[in-house]
Enzyme design. Structure first.
Site, PDB file in Angstrom:
ATOM      1  N   PHE A 137       0.862  -1.186   0.000  1.00 54.14           N
ATOM      2  CA  PHE A 137       0.000   0.000   0.000  1.00 54.14           C
ATOM      3  C   PHE A 137       0.901   1.239   0.000  1.00 54.14           C
ATOM      4  O   PHE A 137       1.803   1.350   0.837  1.00 54.14           O
ATOM      5  CB  PHE A 137      -0.871  -0.045   1.254  1.00 54.14           C
ATOM      6  CG  PHE A 137      -2.027   0.906   1.246  1.00 54.14           C
ATOM      7  CD1 PHE A 137      -3.289   0.481   0.848  1.00 54.14           C
ATOM      8  CD2 PHE A 137      -1.868   2.219   1.661  1.00 54.14           C
ATOM      9  CE1 PHE A 137      -4.361   1.359   0.853  1.00 54.14           C
ATOM     10  CE2 PHE A 137      -2.941   3.094   1.673  1.00 54.14           C
ATOM     11  CZ  PHE A 137      -4.197   2.660   1.266  1.00 54.14           C
ATOM     12  N   ASP A 209       2.244  -4.914   8.809  1.00 55.18           N
ATOM     13  CA  ASP A 209       1.033  -4.101   8.711  1.00 55.18           C
ATOM     14  C   ASP A 209      -0.148  -5.057   8.552  1.00 55.18           C
ATOM     15  O   ASP A 209      -0.194  -5.849   7.597  1.00 55.18           O
ATOM     16  CB  ASP A 209       1.143  -3.145   7.512  1.00 55.18           C
ATOM     17  CG  ASP A 209      -0.017  -2.159   7.471  1.00 55.18           C
ATOM     18  OD1 ASP A 209      -1.110  -2.498   7.962  1.00 55.18           O
ATOM     19  OD2 ASP A 209       0.174  -1.051   6.936  1.00 55.18           O
ATOM     20  N   LYS A 235     -11.502  -0.837   8.835  1.00 53.28           N
ATOM     21  CA  LYS A 235     -11.762  -1.822   7.775  1.00 53.28           C
ATOM     22  C   LYS A 235     -12.563  -2.978   8.378  1.00 53.28           C
ATOM     23  O   LYS A 235     -13.708  -2.799   8.762  1.00 53.28           O
ATOM     24  CB  LYS A 235     -10.448  -2.247   7.135  1.00 53.28           C
ATOM     25  CG  LYS A 235      -9.808  -1.083   6.372  1.00 53.28           C
ATOM     26  CD  LYS A 235      -8.420  -1.368   5.850  1.00 53.28           C
ATOM     27  CE  LYS A 235      -7.891  -0.162   5.084  1.00 53.28           C
ATOM     28  NZ  LYS A 235      -6.450  -0.226   4.832  1.00 53.28           N
ATOM     29  N   ARG A 383     -12.319  -5.112  -6.761  1.00 52.32           N
ATOM     30  CA  ARG A 383     -12.027  -5.759  -5.489  1.00 52.32           C
ATOM     31  C   ARG A 383     -13.330  -5.992  -4.717  1.00 52.32           C
ATOM     32  O   ARG A 383     -14.142  -5.076  -4.582  1.00 52.32           O
ATOM     33  CB  ARG A 383     -11.094  -4.824  -4.719  1.00 52.32           C
ATOM     34  CG  ARG A 383     -10.542  -5.386  -3.455  1.00 52.32           C
ATOM     35  CD  ARG A 383      -9.492  -4.459  -2.907  1.00 52.32           C
ATOM     36  NE  ARG A 383     -10.061  -3.211  -2.393  1.00 52.32           N
ATOM     37  CZ  ARG A 383      -9.470  -2.466  -1.459  1.00 52.32           C
ATOM     38  NH1 ARG A 383      -8.304  -2.832  -0.954  1.00 52.32           N
ATOM     39  NH2 ARG A 383     -10.024  -1.359  -1.036  1.00 52.32           N
TER      40      ARG A 383
HETATM   41  C1  LIG Z   1      -5.785   1.007   4.547  1.00 57.10           C
HETATM   42  C2  LIG Z   1      -4.309   0.939   4.709  1.00 57.10           C
HETATM   43  C3  LIG Z   1      -3.604   2.011   5.252  1.00 57.10           C
HETATM   44  C4  LIG Z   1      -4.314   3.270   5.646  1.00 57.10           C
HETATM   45  O1  LIG Z   1      -3.505   4.133   6.344  1.00 57.10           O
HETATM   46  P1  LIG Z   1      -4.122   5.450   7.041  1.00 57.10           P
HETATM   47  O2  LIG Z   1      -3.008   6.048   7.724  1.00 57.10           O
HETATM   48  O3  LIG Z   1      -5.237   4.969   7.917  1.00 57.10           O
HETATM   49  O4  LIG Z   1      -4.689   6.286   5.943  1.00 57.10           O
HETATM   50  C5  LIG Z   1      -2.235   1.866   5.424  1.00 57.10           C
HETATM   51  N1  LIG Z   1      -1.602   0.739   5.050  1.00 57.10           N
HETATM   52  C6  LIG Z   1      -2.256  -0.297   4.492  1.00 57.10           C
HETATM   53  C7  LIG Z   1      -1.510  -1.523   4.111  1.00 57.10           C
HETATM   54  C8  LIG Z   1      -3.628  -0.222   4.302  1.00 57.10           C
HETATM   55  O5  LIG Z   1      -4.283  -1.232   3.749  1.00 57.10           O
END
Ligand SMILES: *Cc1c(COP(=O)(O)O)cnc(C)c1O
Length: 422
Positions: A137, A209, A235, A383
């Site tokens: 991400f 993560d 989520k 998705r």
């Molecule tokens: C959804 C997601 C984020 C979101 O980060 P925010 O700081 O809440 O905007 C970060 N990393 C991953 C892998 C995600 O899926």
């Protein structure tokens, strides 16, 4: 709508499966708009019914009536730790190891800074690379690159292009292996224990993560011997839009856990208002400043639902839902240019199923128009997230029937403009 009778299952069979589903009653804990099949709980979880009452109570009684006393009397000040303790069992963490606070991006920054700090003050002091995947991400990569550059000590982020190349990239220069456990686009699930063991064997630390894993797949951070972890609550954990994220620091690392965001909430005596920073003990070190109390309070409504079931039961239904979706799409939409990018192998799959289509964005907009809400991720990926707490087998059947109808009739507009959020 009809689908040919040669299908793997009938709609009636799906309805029967819903009747026998041990998680069936939990759908009642959520408020979902009528006529909507919600397959985007991986991006923004649905609203627990309890959230409305909770927010009203926080705003009118705790804030409106009790005013500033609520920091103590309503437990506002302790909320990041209290919620962390409630979340801990879902990720294989112990009490006192998780805080619900800040955003995933910020928590990753803290965890990464702490991991580099451990290495810089130990045998790994010469190591300079943070290894991650190019397909991670983007915010995770941006945060890592930002930190590496600002430290100005020669740190760099090494982006790996394939899973096969990952183990080799964790070499004698690797300080930290930073991975997202379930890929947001493909739903590929890494073997956390295996990769963490490999990182440790090479002298690196492993930061995970869990944004697409927490509440979606069973996790055991201690069994995997992970070093640090972060993740989202908005989520699969249904904490509400923009709900604070979480950070996990195992007890074995807490004493040496240090990061540059040394705000007063991680001070040993925040209300002494003293000069000079002196960190508190324990997971409080992961905190920074004042938290969004209203939003934080709603996280609890999401977590409560999980206490009525188990991640094993959720996982069993999640795999059954994604299996059914993949099977039905492949059986009914075979003539269309769809490509499954989610692993078929259960152990490697998160709680989503993603398909590419050359007009993926337009097809997804047509689905949303007809009440099937998934989302679109570049490039070409449609998705579909499956949330066992409120998604039914009949929903899967209906969603595929609508998808087939849209594809067969080409009822999508390829010239559509993109919204700011896809
Ligand atoms: C959804 C997601 C984020 C979101 O980060 P925010 O700081 O809440 O905007 C970060 N990393 C991953 C892998 C995600 O899926």
């Amino acid at each position: 709508m009809t689908i040919a009778s040669s299908l793997p299952v009938t709609r009636d069979a799906c309805v029967a499966r819903d009747k026998a589903d041990p998680l069936r009653a939990l759908r009642e804990r959520f408020d979902l708009p009528p006529g909507v099949i919600y397959l985007d709980g991986n991006s923004l979880g649905a609203r627990p019914k309890a959230a409305l009452q909770r927010v009203q109570d926080v705003v009118t009684r705790e804030w409106g009536n009790d005013l500033i006393k609520s920091w103590n009397t309503a437990g506002w000040f302790d909320m990041p730790k209290r919620l962390g303790n409630r979340l801990a069992p879902l990720i294989g963490a112990l009490a006192g190891e998780v805080a619900v606070t800040d955003t995933t991006s910020l928590n990753l920054f803290k965890a990464l800074a702490a991991a580099l700090h451990l290495q810089a003050n130990g045998p790994g002091r010469e190591r300079r690379t943070i290894v991650t995947e190019r397909s991670n991400f983007p915010t995770d990569i941006y945060m890592a690159e930002g930190l590496a550059q600002w430290l100005e000590r020669g740190y760099r982020v090494r982006l790996v292009d394939s899973i096969e190349e990952l183990p080799g990239a964790v070499d004698e220069d690797c300080a930290v292996l930073m991975l997202t456990h379930v890929n947001y686009r493909t739903g590929y699930q890494h073997d956390m224990a295996l990769l963490t063991r490999h990182a440790h064997a090479q002298g690196a630390l492993a930061v995970w993560d869990l944004a697409h894993s927490a509440g979606a797949v069973p996790l055991d951070l201690h069994a995997a011997q992970a070093d640090f972890a972060v993740g989202c609550t908005y989520k699969y954990l249904n904490g509400g839009p923009g709900a604070p994220a979480f950070i996990w620091v195992p007890r074995r690392h807490q004493e040496r856990f240090a990061h540059p965001l040394t705000g007063w909430w991680s001070h040993a005596k925040p209300f002494a208002m003293s000069h000079g920073f002196s960190p508190c003990d324990g997971i409080g070190r992961a905190l920074c400043g004042t938290q969004p109390v209203v939003s934080l309070a709603l996280v609890e409504c999401g977590l409560e639902v999980f206490e009525e079931t188990s991640m094993a039961a959720i996982r069993e239904k999640s795999l059954a839902l994604t299996d059914l979706f993949i099977e039905l799409v492949e059986a009914t939409c075979a003539g269309h240019p769809l490509g499954l990018v989610t692993p078929r192998e259960h152990a490697r799959r998160g709680s989503q199923a993603s398909f590419t289509h050359p007009h993926g964005y337009a097809v997804m907009q047509a689905l949303i128009e007809r009440g099937v809400i998934g989302d679109y991720r570049e490039p070409e990926i449609m998705r579909f997230g499956f949330t066992p707490l409120y998604t039914r087998f009949a929903d899967v059947w209906d969603a595929v029937a609508i998808l087939k109808d849209i594809l067969d009739s080409k009822a999508y507009d390829v010239a559509l403009e993109r919204g700011a959020v896809t």
